[in-house]
Design a protein around this motif. Sequence first.
Motif, PDB file in Angstrom:
ATOM      1  N   VAL B  86      20.584   3.814 -14.989  1.00  0.00           N
ATOM      2  CA  VAL B  86      21.198   4.824 -15.005  1.00  0.00           C
ATOM      3  C   VAL B  86      20.488   5.970 -14.829  1.00  0.00           C
ATOM      4  CG1 VAL B  86      22.293   6.523 -15.784  1.00  0.00           C
ATOM      5  CG2 VAL B  86      23.140   4.066 -15.098  1.00  0.00           C
ATOM      6  N   CYS B  87      19.464   6.595 -14.125  1.00  0.00           N
ATOM      7  CA  CYS B  87      18.219   8.003 -14.723  1.00  0.00           C
ATOM      8  C   CYS B  87      19.432   8.775 -15.479  1.00  0.00           C
ATOM      9  CB  CYS B  87      17.695   8.371 -13.355  1.00  0.00           C
ATOM     10  SG  CYS B  87      17.171   9.493 -13.919  1.00  0.00           S
ATOM     11  N   PRO B  88      18.774   9.229 -16.495  1.00  0.00           N
ATOM     12  CA  PRO B  88      18.790   9.689 -17.482  1.00  0.00           C
ATOM     13  C   PRO B  88      18.870  11.778 -16.710  1.00  0.00           C
ATOM     14  CG  PRO B  88      16.857   9.184 -18.586  1.00  0.00           C
ATOM     15  CD  PRO B  88      17.189   8.366 -16.912  1.00  0.00           C
ATOM     16  N   HIS B  89      17.600  11.855 -16.250  1.00  0.00           N
ATOM     17  CA  HIS B  89      17.366  13.266 -15.915  1.00  0.00           C
ATOM     18  C   HIS B  89      19.542  13.461 -14.787  1.00  0.00           C
ATOM     19  CE1 HIS B  89      16.959  16.238 -12.215  1.00  0.00           C
ATOM     20  NE2 HIS B  89      16.879  16.935 -12.918  1.00  0.00           N
ATOM     21  N   ARG B  90      20.305  13.356 -13.922  1.00  0.00           N
ATOM     22  CA  ARG B  90      20.977  13.633 -13.437  1.00  0.00           C
ATOM     23  C   ARG B  90      22.201  12.512 -12.658  1.00  0.00           C
ATOM     24  NH1 ARG B  90      22.446  18.271 -11.696  1.00  0.00           N
ATOM     25  NH2 ARG B  90      23.188  17.787  -9.589  1.00  0.00           N
ATOM     26  N   GLY B  91      21.534  10.852 -13.378  1.00  0.00           N
ATOM     27  CA  GLY B  91      22.968   9.697 -13.739  1.00  0.00           C
ATOM     28  C   GLY B  91      22.955   9.495 -12.346  1.00  0.00           C
ATOM     29  N   ASN B  92      21.928   9.267 -11.509  1.00  0.00           N
ATOM     30  CA  ASN B  92      21.292   8.597  -9.907  1.00  0.00           C
ATOM     31  C   ASN B  92      21.209   6.726 -10.405  1.00  0.00           C
ATOM     32  OD1 ASN B  92      20.673   7.509  -7.504  1.00  0.00           O
ATOM     33  ND2 ASN B  92      18.562   8.137  -7.381  1.00  0.00           N
ATOM     34  N   MET B  93      21.560   6.002 -10.114  1.00  0.00           N
ATOM     35  CA  MET B  93      21.431   4.659 -10.390  1.00  0.00           C
ATOM     36  C   MET B  93      19.637   4.651  -9.837  1.00  0.00           C
ATOM     37  SD  MET B  93      23.815   1.506  -8.980  1.00  0.00           S
ATOM     38  CE  MET B  93      22.583   0.799  -7.751  1.00  0.00           C
ATOM     39  N   THR B 115      10.755   3.575 -10.894  1.00  0.00           N
ATOM     40  CA  THR B 115      10.926   5.406 -10.275  1.00  0.00           C
ATOM     41  C   THR B 115      12.456   5.749 -10.135  1.00  0.00           C
ATOM     42  OG1 THR B 115       8.898   5.302  -9.745  1.00  0.00           O
ATOM     43  CG2 THR B 115       9.939   7.262  -9.390  1.00  0.00           C
ATOM     44  N   CYS B 116      12.967   7.037 -10.606  1.00  0.00           N
ATOM     45  CA  CYS B 116      14.549   7.051  -9.831  1.00  0.00           C
ATOM     46  C   CYS B 116      13.752   8.261  -8.301  1.00  0.00           C
ATOM     47  CB  CYS B 116      14.974   7.871 -11.073  1.00  0.00           C
ATOM     48  SG  CYS B 116      16.348   8.383 -10.431  1.00  0.00           S
ATOM     49  N   MET B 117      14.619   7.524  -7.475  1.00  0.00           N
ATOM     50  CA  MET B 117      14.027   8.118  -6.023  1.00  0.00           C
ATOM     51  C   MET B 117      14.090   9.888  -6.127  1.00  0.00           C
ATOM     52  SD  MET B 117      16.528   6.830  -3.453  1.00  0.00           S
ATOM     53  CE  MET B 117      17.765   7.199  -3.390  1.00  0.00           C
ATOM     54  N   PHE B 118      14.955  10.224  -6.797  1.00  0.00           N
ATOM     55  CA  PHE B 118      15.715  11.337  -6.439  1.00  0.00           C
ATOM     56  C   PHE B 118      14.919  12.333  -7.062  1.00  0.00           C
ATOM     57  CE2 PHE B 118      20.508  12.909  -7.302  1.00  0.00           C
ATOM     58  CZ  PHE B 118      20.575  13.278  -5.830  1.00  0.00           C
ATOM     59  N   HIS B 119      14.361  12.427  -7.507  1.00  0.00           N
ATOM     60  CA  HIS B 119      12.933  13.888  -8.556  1.00  0.00           C
ATOM     61  C   HIS B 119      12.170  13.213  -9.044  1.00  0.00           C
ATOM     62  CE1 HIS B 119      17.814  15.162  -8.730  1.00  0.00           C
ATOM     63  NE2 HIS B 119      16.979  16.548  -8.450  1.00  0.00           N
ATOM     64  N   ALA B 120      12.001  11.664  -9.180  1.00  0.00           N
ATOM     65  CA  ALA B 120      10.350  10.766  -9.806  1.00  0.00           C
ATOM     66  C   ALA B 120      10.482  10.807 -11.015  1.00  0.00           C
ATOM     67  CB  ALA B 120       9.076  11.737  -8.270  1.00  0.00           C
ATOM     68  N   TRP B 121      11.369  10.677 -12.218  1.00  0.00           N
ATOM     69  CA  TRP B 121      11.074  10.621 -13.062  1.00  0.00           C
ATOM     70  C   TRP B 121      10.966   8.769 -12.992  1.00  0.00           C
ATOM     71  CZ3 TRP B 121      15.209  13.194 -17.529  1.00  0.00           C
ATOM     72  CH2 TRP B 121      14.633  14.779 -17.304  1.00  0.00           C
ATOM     73  N   GLN B 122       9.474   8.609 -13.651  1.00  0.00           N
ATOM     74  CA  GLN B 122       9.292   7.286 -13.528  1.00  0.00           C
ATOM     75  C   GLN B 122       9.219   7.011 -15.595  1.00  0.00           C
ATOM     76  OE1 GLN B 122       5.883   6.815 -11.763  1.00  0.00           O
ATOM     77  NE2 GLN B 122       6.001   8.259 -10.411  1.00  0.00           N
TER      78      GLN B 122
HETATM   79  S1  FES Z   1      18.501  11.800 -11.492  1.00  0.00           S
HETATM   80 FE1  FES Z   1      16.741  10.713 -11.939  1.00  0.00          FE
HETATM   81  S2  FES Z   1      15.204  12.288 -11.413  1.00  0.00           S
HETATM   82 FE2  FES Z   1      16.662  13.335 -11.013  1.00  0.00          FE
END
Ligand code: FES
Lengths: 167, 424
Positions: B86-93, B115-122
């Motif tokens: 789970v991405c700590p940013h906005r919860g995307n898998m 890498t979370c594809m949504f906003h590219a946090w790595q």
């Molecule tokens: S939800 Fe993962 S980078 Fe934004």
Amino acid sequence: MAEIKDRASAATAVREAVYKSCMYKDDMNWEKWLNLCDDDFSYAITAYSPEIQRNMTYLSGNREDMRTMMEMLPKHNSDHSPLKRHCSVYEVEVDEENKTATAVSSVLVYQTMLDGVNCHVDSGESKVFLVGRYCDKFRVNEDDVKFIEREVQLDTRRLDKGSHYPI
Amino acid sequence: MAKSRNHAEWNAPPPFKADEYVDSRIYSDEGIFEEELEKIFKKAWIPVCHESELAKAYDFRTVTIAREPVILVRGKDMQVRAFLNVCPHRGNMIERRPSGTFLDGSPSGNPRHMTCMFHAWQFDMKGRCVYISRQEEGYQDRLKKSQVGLRELKCEVYFGGFIWVCLDDDIGMDVKEWSAGALECLQPSLDEEPLEIFHYHKAIIPCNYKLWHDTNCEFYHDYLHYHNRITGFNDGYFARKNMGFDNGHINVGSFEVQYDNYEGFDSRAAISFPHLPPNHWYMIDMFPGVNFNLRGSSLRCDLMTPLGPDKVMIEFRGLGLKSDDEATRRHRIEHHNSIWGPFGRNLHEDLLAVTGQGVSMDAQAEPRKILHGRHENETIHDENGMRHFYEEWGRWMNRSPSDPTKPFSEPSKAESKSKEEALA
Ligand code: FES
Ligand SMILES: [Fe+2]
């Protein structure tokens, strides 16, 4: 039996054999199905799993193994919901000498519920049971072709209750 | 004289002690199910997959425990770590594939990173956040990468290379302690040399997960299987003991399978697992929903992931030895699949039976009494394995399995209480 005089007539016989195999299996006429197969026939259900990244074999056997399995069916408790195969032969290749042939076919298997879950509610309902391909090898004889290999390559890996029937 | 029963008779408690049956609501009630996820599945060690499924550095595997998406990754140091997927940013898998490698880059990110594809946090393989896109522009100095690492989960490789994960940081015991001795019977066979997975398939069955676990825990259903019926119910077979261990685990002692009696099956002796006497067969059922089954030449592992009170996903794995040559592996696979594969003889029958139980235990159906009152000196057709499981289940849930509306009471107390009641 029609005479197989050239590669074109062998290819036609291969197509017919693939369709007949589906029809006999649909009708659960295992004897007729096995009669399409030569003595050295081998059968396998395989699948590639992207989960474990490996080629897998789900069932395998020679002609005798398949016969034993079919003969034992009445002794097993099985889901008797019939399976029907929808098959299209995509490609047939006959070797230069007109001795062997291969065929690749797409196959979809539908299951029409009978006694699998709650028959009062769902008997009669049809659904896709599995999706895959037949990769077949044949021996070309003077008056017919015989299966020497059938590999059912499944896409489906979520097989739920599974089946005692060959695909 | 045998007779049928009217409604009142049908609903009367069986002539058994309270620990010898359960109320079917434990298999169908939505509230109880949610409670089980919280109180049991989020607190137990679960063997989610095998190390051979992520053999190389940067390999990953994704799974789910109690609705929580989990990712396992193997680091450059070859250690396997588990994180919430789970991405700590906005919860995307973060990772959507079942397995793969992070050696290659992804459309939104660099090689060797998650890498979370949504906003590219790595994130790196240790779960540290190493890149936030336009970090300073958006967060100035208010958010540091150290504050947005992944949630790491307890993770251990144990027992023949299985990867165990626990969602509860405070479980306070490692897998060895958790297993409480239940795994010991197979440990020499599984830990002698590395194992490798060769089989995977899954089933989603319309029944409660415990019904599958029950079936794995009881052998009285030998009558379901043609091969078991005819293998010979001999003295050796009936001497197999069901043993209970702490934390609700059980195992079933070995005996020698007479494959001569199996039509179309050959002996497994030549390729039995290390230290396993030829053709022997051990079974371990781990609380709350795991089964290890070593039948001579191949190891089967079932993992239950409950999806609802009346829905369970069962993942079936088959394993052999990593050192197998091609012919040996082929034999193991044949042995495994002829009985346990999706087209095998026994698995289909087992799955049919629990499906039938699922039908009769619909959430709105009248509660039923489900019996496990057989006593046969704790041997193979005794139902002490299930009784042991439900005692632990009652403890964890604080509900009485035979009447889940009442709190659990320890068996000794309950027994003395029923004696008091009898005296009063
Ligand atoms: S939800 Fe993962 S980078 Fe934004
Ligand atoms: Fe069984």
